[in-house]
Design a protein around this motif. Structure first.
Motif, PDB file in Angstrom:
ATOM      1  N   VAL A  16      51.564  42.152  44.295  1.00 19.98           N
ATOM      2  CA  VAL A  16      51.286  42.666  42.952  1.00 19.98           C
ATOM      3  C   VAL A  16      49.775  42.734  42.786  1.00 19.98           C
ATOM      4  N   ASP A  17      49.264  43.936  42.498  1.00 20.87           N
ATOM      5  CA  ASP A  17      47.832  44.159  42.304  1.00 20.87           C
ATOM      6  C   ASP A  17      47.584  44.731  40.910  1.00 20.87           C
ATOM      7  N   PHE A  18      46.409  44.410  40.372  1.00 17.10           N
ATOM      8  CA  PHE A  18      46.001  44.959  39.086  1.00 17.10           C
ATOM      9  C   PHE A  18      44.636  45.615  39.227  1.00 17.10           C
ATOM     10  N   THR A  24      39.993  45.501  42.146  1.00 15.35           N
ATOM     11  CA  THR A  24      41.407  45.166  42.260  1.00 15.35           C
ATOM     12  C   THR A  24      41.606  43.654  42.308  1.00 15.35           C
ATOM     13  N   VAL A  25      42.533  43.164  41.486  1.00 21.64           N
ATOM     14  CA  VAL A  25      42.898  41.752  41.486  1.00 21.64           C
ATOM     15  C   VAL A  25      44.237  41.600  42.191  1.00 21.64           C
ATOM     16  N   GLU A  26      44.269  40.803  43.245  1.00 20.52           N
ATOM     17  CA  GLU A  26      45.506  40.549  43.986  1.00 20.52           C
ATOM     18  C   GLU A  26      46.204  39.342  43.366  1.00 20.52           C
ATOM     19  N   ALA A  27      47.185  39.619  42.504  1.00 19.56           N
ATOM     20  CA  ALA A  27      47.867  38.541  41.789  1.00 19.56           C
ATOM     21  C   ALA A  27      48.924  37.869  42.650  1.00 19.56           C
ATOM     22  N   VAL A  28      49.612  38.667  43.477  1.00 20.27           N
ATOM     23  CA  VAL A  28      50.636  38.144  44.389  1.00 20.27           C
ATOM     24  C   VAL A  28      50.379  38.764  45.755  1.00 20.27           C
TER      25      VAL A  28
END
Length: 401
Positions: A16-18, A24-28
């Protein structure tokens, strides 16, 4: 984790990226999970570890700037990339979710009966009037008192624990295979926490459903889950059976979580410590019902003649089940709602103070609300929200200060 053939939900390589202004933030970060029929899997970790975003990605509920890749196969059918219409056949029917903050998840403009009926009508057909019988059964099933009266209540007319029960009733409306419970007891007192968890356990046995419990509370995990997945910074750092994780943790992060249980005891203040807040014979009444289409109103006494005295340096714990009047008492003491009684702040009698007279005292009488998401304005940045109080009480400060 489990063999895929044993899983009703098999998650593989989920990312899951935002997209944010800062990149880009790699949340998962490519995790694997398996959920077996009838079991409880706890997904634990500190805030921001990716627990909730994992499940939101699986359910197709990410924010617009979020993307999900990998696979999440429910009984062999991959949910990732599924068209919204096809995904809606699964969401609310086969896989349902209890969100962390019921007050913001329930629509304030509709009665709880209408909201519970919505997934029933959507997935089973019929009318809202026809679904009412099932709604009453569900309200009784989750322990809402007087369901025939409460079915026409609005969310704000219920306590926090009752709203959480409404969310559970809505999630169980179509007897799902998998129930995802995202921090279902975080905002509840310990008495209601136990009631909600016992309720979920009994309903799990009744319907044979699997539960995915997202939590940071290891005490709950120990007594409630068969298996545990420990997440940190978007990755699963350890997984296994609950007893093994608690008795023989392997990852340093898991050991740190288990060792983080608070200890110690609060010291009592000196007997001669000054009284800084006092309420005598505090009573709060609410008018229930009434209105153009709802008949006459009645009065409900939420707080009935309470006396409380707080000394400097003292901590008073106000405990009781959901709906017992704890939060209402706190608001009354701070003069945040209409009430009867006598109030003192230090040497000042504030019983007759109106909103304007109380404003200069607000910097010294502060409240942390139960539901932060519902208390923080979504239209303002965190900085703007914090700054507002400074502008009111410290007008001499410039913007940089």
């Amino acid at each position: 984790m489990a063999d895929m053939k044993e899983s009703i939900l098999a998650v593989r390589g989920l990312k899951v990226d935002f997209s944010t202004p800062d990149g880009t933030v790699e949340a998962v970060k490519g995790i694997d999970l398996d959920v077996r029929a009838g079991e409880t899997l706890a997904v634990v970790g500190e805030s921001g570890s990716g627990k909730s975003q994992t499940m939101m990605g699986i359910m197709g509920l990410l924010a617009k700037n979020g993307t999900v890749t990998g696979s999440a196969r429910y009984r062999g059918r991959d949910l990732i990339g599924l068209a919204p219409k096809a995904l809606n056949d699964v969401r609310g029917s086969k896989i349902t979710m209890i969100f962390q903050e019921p007050m913001t998840s329930l629509d304030p403009l509709y009665t709880i009966g209408r909201q519970i009926a919505e997934p029933i009508v959507h997935h089973r057909g019929g009318t809202f009037k026809q679904a009412r019988k099932r709604v009453l059964e569900l309200l009784e099933l989750v322990g809402i008192p007087e369901p025939a009266r409460r079915v026409d209540s609005y969310p704000h007319e219920l306590s926090g624990g009752q709203r959480q029960r409404v969310m559970i009733a809505m999630a169980l409306a179509n007897e799902p295979d998998i129930l995802i419970a995202d921090e279902p007891t975080t905002a509840l007192d310990v008495t209601i926490q136990a009631q909600i968890l016992d309720l979920l356990k009994s309903l799990q046995k009744r319907f044979g459903m699997a539960i995915v419990l997202i939590t940071h509370d290891l005490g709950i995990v120990k007594h409630f889950a068969e298996r545990v997945a420990v997440m940190r910074r978007g990755e699963v750092v350890e997984h296994g059976r609950t007893a093994e994780i608690f008795e023989r943790p392997k990852a340093d992060y898991t050991k740190m979580l288990l060792a983080a249980e608070p200890s110690g005891r609060k010291a009592s203040p000196p007997e001669n410590a000054p009284i800084i807040l006092e309420g005598r014979d505090v009573s709060v009444d609410y008018s229930i019902g009434g209105g153009l289409f709802r008949g006459g109103s009645s009065v409900f006494r939420a707080v009935d003649g309470v006396n409380l005295r707080l000394r400097q340096g003292q901590t008073i714990g106000i405990v009781g089940e959901s709906g017992s009047g704890k939060s209402t008492l706190g608001r009354a003491l701070l003069r945040l709602l209409p009430s009867k009684g006598h109030y003192r702040f230090g040497a000042t009698d504030i019983s007759g103070f109106d909103r304007g007279a109380m404003r200069p005292l607000r910097r010294q009488l502060q409240l942390v609300f139960q539901d932060p998401y519902g208390s923080l304005s979504p239209r303002r940045t965190v900085g703007e929200i914090i700054t507002e109080g400074l502008y009111v009480h410290e007008p001499e400060l410039n913007r940089a200060e």
